[in-house]
Design an enzyme around this catalytic site. Structure first.
Site, PDB file in Angstrom:
ATOM      1  N   GLU A  31       9.971  43.648  -8.498  1.00  0.00           N
ATOM      2  CA  GLU A  31      11.367  43.375  -8.824  1.00  0.00           C
ATOM      3  C   GLU A  31      11.486  43.182 -10.329  1.00  0.00           C
ATOM      4  OE1 GLU A  31      13.818  40.974  -6.221  1.00  0.00           O
ATOM      5  OE2 GLU A  31      12.166  40.907  -4.806  1.00  0.00           O
TER       6      GLU A  31
ATOM      7  N   HIS B 103      24.134  38.743  -9.319  1.00  0.00           N
ATOM      8  CA  HIS B 103      23.238  39.836  -8.928  1.00  0.00           C
ATOM      9  C   HIS B 103      23.923  41.140  -9.302  1.00  0.00           C
ATOM     10  CE1 HIS B 103      20.606  42.449  -6.644  1.00  0.00           C
ATOM     11  NE2 HIS B 103      19.808  41.428  -6.452  1.00  0.00           N
TER      12      HIS B 103
ATOM     13  N   ARG C 225      17.751  40.507 -14.789  1.00  0.00           N
ATOM     14  CA  ARG C 225      18.939  40.623 -13.942  1.00  0.00           C
ATOM     15  C   ARG C 225      20.245  40.451 -14.710  1.00  0.00           C
ATOM     16  NH1 ARG C 225      18.287  37.566  -8.339  1.00  0.00           N
ATOM     17  NH2 ARG C 225      16.769  39.224  -8.020  1.00  0.00           N
TER      18      ARG C 225
ATOM     19  N   HIS D 148      25.309  35.026  -7.277  1.00  0.00           N
ATOM     20  CA  HIS D 148      24.128  35.105  -6.420  1.00  0.00           C
ATOM     21  C   HIS D 148      23.352  33.795  -6.380  1.00  0.00           C
ATOM     22  CE1 HIS D 148      20.854  37.072  -4.314  1.00  0.00           C
ATOM     23  NE2 HIS D 148      20.001  36.829  -5.286  1.00  0.00           N
TER      24      HIS D 148
ATOM     25  N   ARG E 299      17.039  32.955 -13.529  1.00  0.00           N
ATOM     26  CA  ARG E 299      15.918  32.912 -12.580  1.00  0.00           C
ATOM     27  C   ARG E 299      15.236  34.267 -12.450  1.00  0.00           C
ATOM     28  NH1 ARG E 299      15.703  34.139  -6.999  1.00  0.00           N
ATOM     29  NH2 ARG E 299      17.830  34.868  -7.312  1.00  0.00           N
TER      30      ARG E 299
HETATM   31  C1  SIN Z   1      16.973  40.705  -4.348  1.00  0.00           C
HETATM   32  O1  SIN Z   1      16.365  41.041  -3.346  1.00  0.00           O
HETATM   33  O2  SIN Z   1      17.371  41.481  -5.199  1.00  0.00           O
HETATM   34  C2  SIN Z   1      17.230  39.261  -4.549  1.00  0.00           C
HETATM   35  C3  SIN Z   1      15.985  38.556  -4.748  1.00  0.00           C
HETATM   36  C4  SIN Z   1      16.241  37.273  -5.431  1.00  0.00           C
HETATM   37  O3  SIN Z   1      17.382  36.946  -5.695  1.00  0.00           O
HETATM   38  O4  SIN Z   1      15.276  36.584  -5.739  1.00  0.00           O
END
Ligand code: SIN
Length: 592
Positions: free
Chosen positions: A113, A227, A271, A332, A367
Site C-alpha cells: 500500500e 481516502h 495518501r 476515512h 497515518r
Molecule cells: C485501504 O485499504 O486502502 C485502507 C487501508 C487503511 O486505511 O489503512
C-alpha cells in the site's frame, strides 16, 4: 474483583477486553452489535514486520515519514516492534491471513500500500481483512467471562474528584450508571462528521466527545485523513489502496494519468498527496470524479483478490475489468483523539483510550496505510497491562507531549446538561499551557450568504459565506466538507467556527436520545477540529491550508484541545444523577 468497562467493539476494544478478562471483571459496551465497527470494513489489511527481508526499522521510518514530523517516535517504535506478536496472536485466535500458495504453511501473501517501502500488509479473504479479524475476536471474546452489552450508548463519563469512576449509559431509552475501577474508550473515530465517508454510521466520535466533556485532553484533532478512492457510484464505498498497489492507475476525464505529474510515486504517493491530487484534477474538470483504471488486472484477479470491492462495483452497474470506475476522496480516518501515553493512559486518572479514538502519537499528521488495525491490537494489549499495574500501584496519567498550543473550548451546552443532571458547576479549566485562543462561543449573527445545497466535490476551503439556518446533520456535513475538508482556508475556518459556536449555543436541552447525543458529540468535535485547524497556520500531512501552503518547522508540535470548566461539568456523585440512578459498586448495569 476489579471492574473494567470497555466501550467499543472494534479490534482495539475487543483485544483490550480479551486481555483484561484474565484479571478483571470486564463489561464490554457497544452501541450497535458486537461486529459493527470500523474494523469490520477495513479492506487493505494489517501492516507488520512478518517477513525476514523486512525490518522493524523500515516500518518505523515509513510510519515517521507518512506522519510528516508529528509522530511520537517512541510510540512508533512500540507499534512496529510489538506489532508482529499481536499479529501472531490474531492468527492464534483464528484469523486466516491469505497465503501465497495453496499449501497451509505457504508464506503469507504480501500486500503493498501507499508509502510503504516493503509489501508488509497482510490481508485475509482478499479485501475482507477487517471482517476476518472482527469475526475471530468476537468469537474469542464470547469464550471469555466478558459481560457483553450491545445496543448500549455511552452518554458520558462518570467523574469523581477528578478521576473517572464509571460511565453513564443509555439502553432502551433508559439512562443508568455503571461504576468501574477503570474505563477504556475504544469508540472509534468520527467519520460521520462528513457527508462523504468510508466510515459506518456508528462513527460519531462518542468517546472522544465524552472524554473532552469530562476534562481529558485531545490532541492532533485537525488531522483528518481523506481516502483518495471512494466509489462515487456506490455511496463512498472504499476502493482499497491495495488496488493501486496491484497496479491500478488514476486517470482524468481525458484518460490521462495525472498523478505522475504530482509525485514521483504517482498513485502510490502518500495518501494525502493522492487525495489532493485527485481534488485538483476534479476541480480542473468541473467537479467530475476522476476514474480508477483497474482493467489491466483482469476479471479473475479482481474477483479473487478483491471480492468485496468487485461485488460493490458490479452492484453499481460497472464491470471494472472492462471500464474504469469513478472515484473521489472521502473522510476515512481521524489521526487526532484523546491524548494517551505509551500505555493508553489519558490525562484523566482511570481513563484509557485505544484505537482510533486515541491519539497515541503513532500516526502524526498522516497515518500510514494499514497501521490502524495494528495500533488497535498493540495498544489494546498495552491498556490491559497498564490497568493491571495501575490498580496495584495507583493511577498514572499521560501528560503527553504538551509542547504545543492549548485551545480551550467552552461549551455552554454541556454546562446546561450537567447543571440539569448534577447541580451547579463549581470548578475551572484544565489547560496546562498558554491559552492561544479562546473560541468565540456566542451565536453567530452573520446572515446567510453561503452556497446551500449538496457539495459535488471535495471541500476546497472556500469560506464562501455563512448560513443562518439552525443545526442539522446535513448542515454540519455541508459546512465541514466545504470549510474543514481536504483543503482549508483561514477565512473558511473562521466562518465555520462562528456558525458552529452559534449552533452549540442554540442547544438548550440535554440530549435524551442516541441520535441527539450523536449530534451533540459531532458538533463538539467539529468545533474542536475547526478551532485546531484555524490555529495551525501551515500545511502538514492531512491538514492542507491554501493560505499557508508550506510546512512550518516551528509548528511541528501537537495542538491540545480541552474544554473549560470541565471538572465542573462532570457528574459529582452518582446519587445526583436523578434520584434513581445511583448504582452501588458491585452491582452491574442497574437501570434507573
Ligand atoms: C485501504 O485499504 O486502502 C485502507 C487501508 C487503511 O486505511 O489503512
Amino acid at each position: 474483583m476489579t471492574r473494567v468497562v470497555v466501550v467499543g467493539s472494534g479490534i482495539a476494544g475487543l483485544v483490550t477486553a480479551i486481555h483484561a478478562s484474565d484479571e478483571h471483571e470486564v463489561v464490554l459496551v457497544t452501541k450497535d452489535v458486537l461486529g459493527q465497527s470500523n474494523t469490520r470494513y477495513a479492506q487493505g489489511g494489517i501492516a507488520g514486520v512478518m517477513f525476514d527481508d523486512d525490518s522493524v526499522e523500515s516500518h518505523v521510518q515509513d510510519t515517521l515519514t507518512a506522519g510528516a514530523g508529528l509522530c511520537d517516535e517512541e510510540a512508533v517504535r512500540v507499534l512496529c516492534s510489538e506489532g508482529p506478536d499481536r499479529i501472531r496472536e490474531l492468527i492464534a485466535y483464528g484469523v486466516g491471513f491469505d497465503r501465497a500458495g495453496s499449501a497451509p504453511d505457504a508464506a503469507f501473501a504480501k500486500g503493498l500500500e501507499a508509502a510503504h517501502s516493503y509489501p508488509r500488509v497482510l490481508h485475509s479473504g482478499g479485501d475482507a481483512t477487517g471482517a476476518a479479524i472482527e469475526a475471530a475476536l468476537v468469537h474469542r471474546v464470547r469464550e471469555t467471562s466478558v459481560a457483553i452489552h450491545e445496543h448500549t450508548f455511552l452518554v458520558d463519563l462518570l467523574v469523581e474528584a477528578g478521576a473517572v469512576r464509571g460511565v453513564l449509559l443509555r439502553a432502551d431509552g433508559e439512562e443508568f450508571v455503571v461504576r468501574a475501577d477503570a474505563v477504556v474508550l475504544a469508540t472509534g473515530g468520527a467519520g460521520q462528521l462528513y457527508p462523504h465517508t468510508t466510515n459506518p454510521l456508528v462513527a460519531t466520535g462518542d468517546g472522544a466527545a465524552a472524554a473532552l466533556r469530562a476534562g481529558a485532553a485531545l490532541e492532533d484533532v485537525e488531522f483528518v485523513q481523506f481516502h483518495p478512492t471512494a466509489l462515487t457510484s456506490a455511496g463512498s464505498f472504499l476502493v482499497s489502496e491495495a488496488v493501486r498497489g496491484e497496479g491500478a492507475v488514476l486517470r482524468d476525464a481525458s484518460g490521462e494519468r495525472f498523478m505522475q505529474r504530482v509525485h514521483p510515486d504517482a498513485e502510490l504517493a502518500p495518501r494525502d498527496v493522492v487525495a489532493r491530487g485527485i481534488a485538483a484534477a476534479m476541480a480542473a474538470q468541473g467537479g467530475l470524479p476522476v476514474v480508477l483504471d483497474a482493467t489491466m488486472l483482469g476479471a479473475e484477479r479482481l474477483a479473487t483478490r478483491f471480492p468485496g470491492i468487485d461485488a460493490a462495483v458490479r452492484a453499481s452497474g460497472i464491470d471494472w475489468s472492462l471500464e474504469p470506475v469513478p472515484v473521489a476522496p472521502a473522510a476515512h480516518y481521524w489521526m487526532g483523539g484523546v491524548r494517551t501515553d505509551l500505555h493508553a493512559r489519558t490525562s484523566l486518572p482511570w481513563l484509557y483510550a485505544v484505537g482510533e479514538v486515541a491519539r497515541t502519537g503513532v500516526h502524526g499528521a498522516n497515518r500510514l496505510a494499514s497501521n490502524s488495525l495494528l495500533e488497535g491490537a498493540v495498544f489494546g494489549a498495552r491498556a490491559a497491562a497498564a490497568i493491571g499495574v495501575d490498580l496495584q500501584v495507583g493511577p498514572s496519567t499521560s501528560s503527553g507531549t504538551g509542547k504545543g498550543p492549548v485551545i480551550e473550548l467552552q461549551d455552554p451546552v454541556i454546562e446546561l446538561v450537567e447543571m440539569h443532571r448534577s447541580g451547579p458547576s463549581t470548578s475551572s479549566g484544565t489547560g496546562n499551557g498558554p491559552v492561544i485562543e479562546l473560541v468565540e462561543m456566542h451565536p453567530s449573527t452573520s446572515s446567510g450568504t453561503g452556497t446551500d445545497g449538496p457539495s459535488t466535490g471535495p471541500g476546497t476551503g472556500g469560506g464562501s459565506g455563512t448560513r443562518a439556518d439552525g443545526f442539522s446533520r446535513a448542515a454540519l456535513h455541508e459546512l465541514l466538507w466545504r470549510d474543514a475538508g481536504l483543503i482549508r482556508t483561514g477565512d473558511g475556518l473562521a466562518a465555520a467556527a462562528g456558525i458552529l459556536d452559534g449552533w452549540a449555543a442554540e442547544q438548550t436541552a440535554p440530549p435524551t436520545t442516541d441520535e441527539e447525543s450523536e449530534d451533540q458529540n459531532l458538533l463538539l468535535l467539529a468545533r474542536a477540529i475547526v478551532a485546531a485547524a484555524l490555529q495551525r497556520t501551515e500545511s502538514r500531512g492531512a491538514h492542507a491550508r491554501s493560505d499557508f501552503p508550506l510546512t512550518d518547522p516551528i509548528q511541528a508540535v501537537s495542538t491540545t484541545v480541552v474544554t473549560t470548566g470541565a471538572a465542573a461539568r462532570t457528574i459529582a456523585t452518582p446519587s445526583l444523577v436523578g434520584a434513581a440512578v445511583h448504582v452501588p459498586s458491585g452491582e452491574m448495569l442497574a437501570s434507573c
